[in-house]
Design a protein around this motif. Structure first.
Motif, PDB file in Angstrom:
ATOM      1  N   LEU A 144      11.291   4.921  -7.895  1.00 27.43           N
ATOM      2  CA  LEU A 144      10.316   4.163  -7.113  1.00 27.43           C
ATOM      3  C   LEU A 144      10.749   2.709  -6.978  1.00 27.43           C
ATOM      4  N   TYR A 145      11.230   2.122  -8.062  1.00 27.74           N
ATOM      5  CA  TYR A 145      11.656   0.725  -8.048  1.00 27.74           C
ATOM      6  C   TYR A 145      12.868   0.527  -7.137  1.00 27.74           C
ATOM      7  N   GLN A 146      13.811   1.451  -7.194  1.00 24.82           N
ATOM      8  CA  GLN A 146      15.000   1.355  -6.349  1.00 24.82           C
ATOM      9  C   GLN A 146      14.639   1.498  -4.877  1.00 24.82           C
ATOM     10  N   PHE A 147      13.664   2.339  -4.591  1.00 23.63           N
ATOM     11  CA  PHE A 147      13.272   2.596  -3.202  1.00 23.63           C
ATOM     12  C   PHE A 147      12.364   1.504  -2.640  1.00 23.63           C
ATOM     13  N   GLY A 148      11.360   1.074  -3.426  1.00 25.78           N
ATOM     14  CA  GLY A 148      10.368   0.171  -2.868  1.00 25.78           C
ATOM     15  C   GLY A 148      10.117  -1.115  -3.625  1.00 25.78           C
ATOM     16  N   GLY A 149      10.879  -1.380  -4.677  1.00 26.18           N
ATOM     17  CA  GLY A 149      10.707  -2.611  -5.430  1.00 26.18           C
ATOM     18  C   GLY A 149       9.439  -2.598  -6.272  1.00 26.18           C
TER      19      GLY A 149
END
Length: 60
Positions: free
Chosen positions: A45-50
């Motif tokens: 999730l962090y890699q995709f949307g920060g």
């Protein structure tokens, strides 16, 4: 049993530990009382949307 809710700050801290490599996935999961699947989902999730992707909506 209700789901635990973690703040985005806690999630980012766990991901920071993972990225730095000082702790294993197993150790981080134990520290934060989450499964390895949850930790890897947070990372995706962090890699995709920060940071915004890690924040839960206030209401359903």
């Amino acid at each position: 049993m209700p789901k635990k809710s973690f703040s985005s700050d806690v999630k980012i801290l766990a991901l920071q530990y993972l990225k730095e490599g000082h702790y294993t996935i197993k150790e981080i999961c134990k520290m934060f009382s989450v499964t390895d699947i949850t930790l890897l989902q947070w990372r995706a999730l962090y890699q995709f949307g920060g940071v915004e992707a890690l924040t839960r909506p206030a209401k359903n």
